[in-house]
Write an enzyme that holds these catalytic residues in place. Sequence first.
Site: not given
Length: 428
Positions: A205, A187, A134, A132
Site C-alpha cells: 500500500k 476473522g 478501504g 489502499v
Amino acid sequence: MKPVKVGLLGLGTVGTGVVRIVEGHQVDLESQVGSPIIIEKVLVQNKSKARSINIDPDKLTEDPWEIIHNPEIDVVVEVMGGIEQTKGYILEALARGKHVVTANKDLMALHGPEILAKAQEQQCDILYEASVAGGIPIIRTLIEGFSSDRITKIMGIVNGTTNYILSKMSQEGAAYADVLKEAQELGYAEADPTSDVEGLDAARKMTILATLGFRANVALEDVDVKGISSVSREDIAYGKRLGYEVKLLGIAERQDEFISVSVQPTMVRNTHPIAGVNGVFNAVYVYGEAVGETMFYGAGAGELPTATSIVADLVAVVKNLKLGVNGKQLTLTYKEKKLKTDEQISSKYFMLLHVDDRAGVLARITQAFADTEVSLESVVQQPNPSHPEAEIIIITHDASKASVNKVLAAFNDMDVVKCVKSVYRVEG
C-alpha cells in the site's frame, strides 16, 4: 439513457458489497451519471454455491472470458484478487477498450506502471481507490486534492489487522501471540497472518501511495519493511510510560527530491492524532508544503466500506464516459526516482538496552552516542527485578539511520551491553 454495463470479476465479501450498493442505490447512481448502471455478468468459482444475496443465476459465469470478451460490457470491476492471472485479465480488458476498476493492491504495487501504460495506450480509465485504505478516499485525495501542492510526507496506519493487535496489547497489556490468536478467531487475521504481521501488506500500500504522492515509480523492493512479530508488551508498556504508543506505520518522505519509504513499528507521541487510531481502523497523515498537515481516517476494510470506494470509482468512470474524457486523467509518474541513503534518512529513535548493573556502564553507553555525534533527548536507567541486569531506555534527538547503525555496532562490541532489546523509530 443507455445503460452502462459492468462485468464483475469476483463475488466474495467485497464483490457482494458492490452488488448490494449498485442495486440498492440505483436511483442515486442514475441521478449522478444520467443512465442506469447494470451488473451484466459476475465471475464466480462455483455457480451453484449458496450466497448471501439474491442474484439472477443467468448473470453468473465461471468463465472470465465471457466478461472480458463481451462487447456489451463497458467496465470491468476486479475484486477477485491474485496477481499474474488477474493481470492478464485486466490487460486483455484494457486492450479491448474496457475501463477497469480494481481493489487489488498487490497487483497495482507490483505491476502498476505496466497497467497504467496500457490504459493510456488504449485511452481507458484504470481506477484503484479501494486498493489502499478501504473506504478512505486517499488515492483520489492525493491525485486531485493535492494537485496544486507538493507532498513532503505520507504517514499511515494502513493495515487494520496489525493495528488491532497493537491496540489490544496497549489497552489490555496482552501478549502478541494471544492477541494474534484472538484476531484470527474474529476473522481480522488470516490463518497465515504473515502478509499482515510482517508488514508486507502495508508495504504494498505504501508503494502505491508513495508513487502517487511523489510522482515517481516507487517499487516494492524500495520499501524498508519490518513487521510487529517482535513487538513485546514490555516495549509497549515502556513506551506508554514515556508518552508513546506503538503503531505499525508506513512512512514515505521526500526532501530535496530524494525519497525514502518504510514500514516499521514506530513509537508515536500520544498527543499525535494518529496515536489515537485504534482497532481495525486506518488513518493516513499527509504533509503538504502549502496545506500543512491533514489526516484521513476511517474503515480500512470490510464489505461495504471497500465496496463504497469501488462504486465511487465506477461512478467516476461513467461520468468520464459521458464527457468523453476516459483515459485523459491518468496520473502517470514523471519524476526520476532518487532514493535516500542511510545518511539522509533521519528521525528520533527509542532504544531499550539490557546492560551490566555496575558503575561506569552509563558513561560508556553515552560515549558511544557522542562518538557518532548522536545527541540524546532522554536517558532512563533502572534495575529489572526479573533478571540481574539493568535496563537503559534512551530516546535520541534526530539522527541519521547510518549514525544509529554505528552506535548499535559499537554496542555489539561492548561486553557491558548484554543485548539491545528493541529499537524503534519515534514520531510526533
